[in-house]
Design an enzyme around this catalytic site. Sequence first.
Site, mmCIF file in Angstrom:
data_model
loop_
_atom_site.group_PDB
_atom_site.id
_atom_site.type_symbol
_atom_site.label_atom_id
_atom_site.label_comp_id
_atom_site.label_asym_id
_atom_site.label_seq_id
_atom_site.Cartn_x
_atom_site.Cartn_y
_atom_site.Cartn_z
ATOM 1 N N GLU A 58 9.979 -10.342 -71.221
ATOM 2 C CA GLU A 58 9.791 -9.810 -69.882
ATOM 3 C C GLU A 58 9.483 -8.317 -69.938
ATOM 4 O O GLU A 58 10.037 -7.578 -70.755
ATOM 5 C CB GLU A 58 11.040 -10.071 -69.025
ATOM 6 C CG GLU A 58 11.204 -11.546 -68.704
ATOM 7 C CD GLU A 58 12.337 -11.829 -67.727
ATOM 8 O OE1 GLU A 58 12.212 -12.802 -66.960
ATOM 9 O OE2 GLU A 58 13.342 -11.096 -67.733
ATOM 10 N N CYS A 105 8.810 -0.669 -68.241
ATOM 11 C CA CYS A 105 9.919 -0.985 -69.143
ATOM 12 C C CYS A 105 9.455 -2.059 -70.110
ATOM 13 O O CYS A 105 9.135 -3.188 -69.704
ATOM 14 C CB CYS A 105 11.124 -1.453 -68.332
ATOM 15 S SG CYS A 105 12.589 -1.817 -69.322
ATOM 16 N N CYS A 135 18.031 -10.612 -78.545
ATOM 17 C CA CYS A 135 18.756 -9.424 -78.990
ATOM 18 C C CYS A 135 19.940 -9.859 -79.840
ATOM 19 O O CYS A 135 20.496 -10.946 -79.642
ATOM 20 C CB CYS A 135 19.231 -8.616 -77.777
ATOM 21 S SG CYS A 135 19.876 -6.975 -78.161
ATOM 22 N N CYS A 166 25.889 -7.114 -76.014
ATOM 23 C CA CYS A 166 26.584 -6.249 -75.064
ATOM 24 C C CYS A 166 27.041 -7.117 -73.887
ATOM 25 O O CYS A 166 26.239 -7.857 -73.307
ATOM 26 C CB CYS A 166 25.672 -5.124 -74.582
ATOM 27 S SG CYS A 166 25.139 -4.024 -75.913
ATOM 28 N N CYS A 179 25.247 -7.207 -70.369
ATOM 29 C CA CYS A 179 23.783 -7.322 -70.383
ATOM 30 C C CYS A 179 23.345 -8.781 -70.494
ATOM 31 O O CYS A 179 23.811 -9.516 -71.373
ATOM 32 C CB CYS A 179 23.218 -6.515 -71.556
ATOM 33 S SG CYS A 179 21.421 -6.563 -71.693
ATOM 34 N N GLY A 238 15.837 -6.302 -76.395
ATOM 35 C CA GLY A 238 15.944 -5.955 -77.797
ATOM 36 C C GLY A 238 16.421 -4.544 -78.061
ATOM 37 O O GLY A 238 16.512 -3.702 -77.173
ATOM 38 N N GLU A 239 16.753 -4.279 -79.322
ATOM 39 C CA GLU A 239 17.158 -2.959 -79.807
ATOM 40 C C GLU A 239 15.981 -2.358 -80.587
ATOM 41 O O GLU A 239 15.667 -2.802 -81.684
ATOM 42 C CB GLU A 239 18.392 -3.087 -80.712
ATOM 43 C CG GLU A 239 18.723 -1.869 -81.549
ATOM 44 C CD GLU A 239 18.864 -0.588 -80.753
ATOM 45 O OE1 GLU A 239 18.049 0.330 -80.971
ATOM 46 O OE2 GLU A 239 19.782 -0.493 -79.916
ATOM 47 N N SER A 250 15.306 3.866 -75.912
ATOM 48 C CA SER A 250 16.736 3.689 -75.650
ATOM 49 C C SER A 250 17.372 2.867 -76.765
ATOM 50 O O SER A 250 16.875 1.795 -77.112
ATOM 51 C CB SER A 250 16.944 2.987 -74.306
ATOM 52 O OG SER A 250 18.317 2.744 -74.089
ATOM 53 N N SER A 275 22.570 4.198 -74.815
ATOM 54 C CA SER A 275 23.366 3.290 -73.980
ATOM 55 C C SER A 275 24.836 3.497 -74.337
ATOM 56 O O SER A 275 25.361 2.864 -75.249
ATOM 57 C CB SER A 275 22.944 1.836 -74.236
ATOM 58 O OG SER A 275 21.637 1.598 -73.766
ATOM 59 N N LEU A 276 25.498 4.387 -73.612
ATOM 60 C CA LEU A 276 26.860 4.782 -73.967
ATOM 61 C C LEU A 276 27.896 3.874 -73.301
ATOM 62 O O LEU A 276 28.631 3.160 -73.974
ATOM 63 C CB LEU A 276 27.082 6.243 -73.577
ATOM 64 C CG LEU A 276 28.390 6.866 -74.056
ATOM 65 C CD1 LEU A 276 28.480 6.842 -75.578
ATOM 66 C CD2 LEU A 276 28.529 8.284 -73.525
ATOM 67 N N HIS A 277 28.033 3.969 -71.996
ATOM 68 C CA HIS A 277 28.796 3.025 -71.159
ATOM 69 C C HIS A 277 30.316 3.077 -71.294
ATOM 70 O O HIS A 277 31.019 2.386 -70.548
ATOM 71 C CB HIS A 277 28.329 1.589 -71.397
ATOM 72 C CG HIS A 277 26.845 1.419 -71.306
ATOM 73 N ND1 HIS A 277 26.130 1.808 -70.200
ATOM 74 C CD2 HIS A 277 25.931 0.934 -72.192
ATOM 75 C CE1 HIS A 277 24.845 1.560 -70.397
ATOM 76 N NE2 HIS A 277 24.698 1.032 -71.585
ATOM 77 N N ASN A 324 24.186 -4.315 -62.358
ATOM 78 C CA ASN A 324 23.313 -5.308 -61.732
ATOM 79 C C ASN A 324 23.807 -6.706 -62.108
ATOM 80 O O ASN A 324 23.742 -7.099 -63.270
ATOM 81 C CB ASN A 324 21.868 -5.121 -62.204
ATOM 82 C CG ASN A 324 21.323 -3.768 -61.778
ATOM 83 O OD1 ASN A 324 21.289 -3.446 -60.607
ATOM 84 N ND2 ASN A 324 20.902 -2.967 -62.754
ATOM 85 N N CYS A 349 18.031 -3.168 -64.551
ATOM 86 C CA CYS A 349 18.611 -2.854 -65.852
ATOM 87 C C CYS A 349 19.684 -3.874 -66.219
ATOM 88 O O CYS A 349 20.597 -4.159 -65.446
ATOM 89 C CB CYS A 349 19.216 -1.452 -65.789
ATOM 90 S SG CYS A 349 19.935 -0.906 -67.337
#
Length: 412
Positions: free
Chosen positions: A127, A140, A147, A151, A154, A213-214, A245, A267-269, A344, A387
Amino acid sequence: MAVTLDLSKGNSNAPTVMPPLSEATGDDKPSLIGMNRDELREALLSVGVADKQIRMRTGQIWNWLYQRGVSDISGMSNMSKGLRDELASAFTIGRPEIVSEQISVDGTRKWLFRFPARGAGRPVEVETVYIPEEDRGTLCVSSQVGCTLTCTFCHTGTQTLVRNLTAEEIVSQVLLARERLGDFPGMDDTGPKGILVPQEGRKITNVVMMGMGEPLYNFDNVKQALLIMADGEGISLSKRRITLSTSGVVPMIERCGAETGVMLAISLHAVRDDLRDELVPINKKWPIKDLLDACRAYPGLSNARRITFEYVMLKGVNDSPTDARELVRLLKGIPAKINLIPFNPWPGSSYECSDWEQIEVFADIVNHAGYASPIRTPRGRDIFAACGQLKSESERLRIKDRRALEAAGAAE
């Protein structure tokens, strides 16, 4: 209400739709898209282009692919028909299939792209999302199918990794999005039909590697794609308008800055290792201190080239004033911006979005410490384009195919 475009029927301006996944076949011809200039030169030599013409022909093809947006080699009109035929017999510049195309009530657009099978593999889907704003248009882009990071907040993390995307497949997301948006010169009257919006200046001004993905687990392909995007004679985006990112692949962060020069987002969070271990499991390998040390050493870091820290706001999990003050302490000395992202929701998630008043309290603490901390307005939630909501249909289709085979075997 959101709109989903049916590209398979009833729209004479729609792109050609390939067969269903079970019937699609790959094209063994390599693509010129995604090649760097050295690889393109080798491709031209392989079809008999004379050495003295290589530089000129490479420049012509580069221009056609990335500035003019041609999707058929026969359209490269400043080269002889014989050369175009030779190139077409050995190479392709085709686009992926658009499986679906959705438009949110807020104007966000999401595409599900299907790429042909590679070797003994099968077609895969990713996507890609376009977010229009008053002063910019952000695309994006995905770097992997699925992935490995799992996480917990996500949606993409709920599916396993299928494979890395090639440089061609990464760049093709940008090319096809530009094509659909009428973002190439002259496309309003001479290019592919089915354009969604009229051509009024450049639609895609920014690219963020924040899709599926990373990116740092697929660095070589991502790097090649980003350099094509930033090439002044290619897609020609400023490196300050390209952001990669990462969830924190610490050993690759310095190399990313040195070899691509693009902006970095983290991506800390969470501000504690025990919580980040849960939200972003890669933290167990590279904890917060190691990650922030790598950020401080990021090549080119300055007040003009700040690192963006992404922080998803989870109700009762990471959104307290204490968390905000600890975030400020951790980032001391790092030129940074903190993007606060309201969570989200997606089907099956156990998290809730923080209350808006709580997000504002958090933002005020960070702002008063001298950091910009914009609260990201959720975009495309109604079409699961926001996101953390992206998820390929490939996994669902594989399960469907497997169940069909199992049913057939049981019937026998």
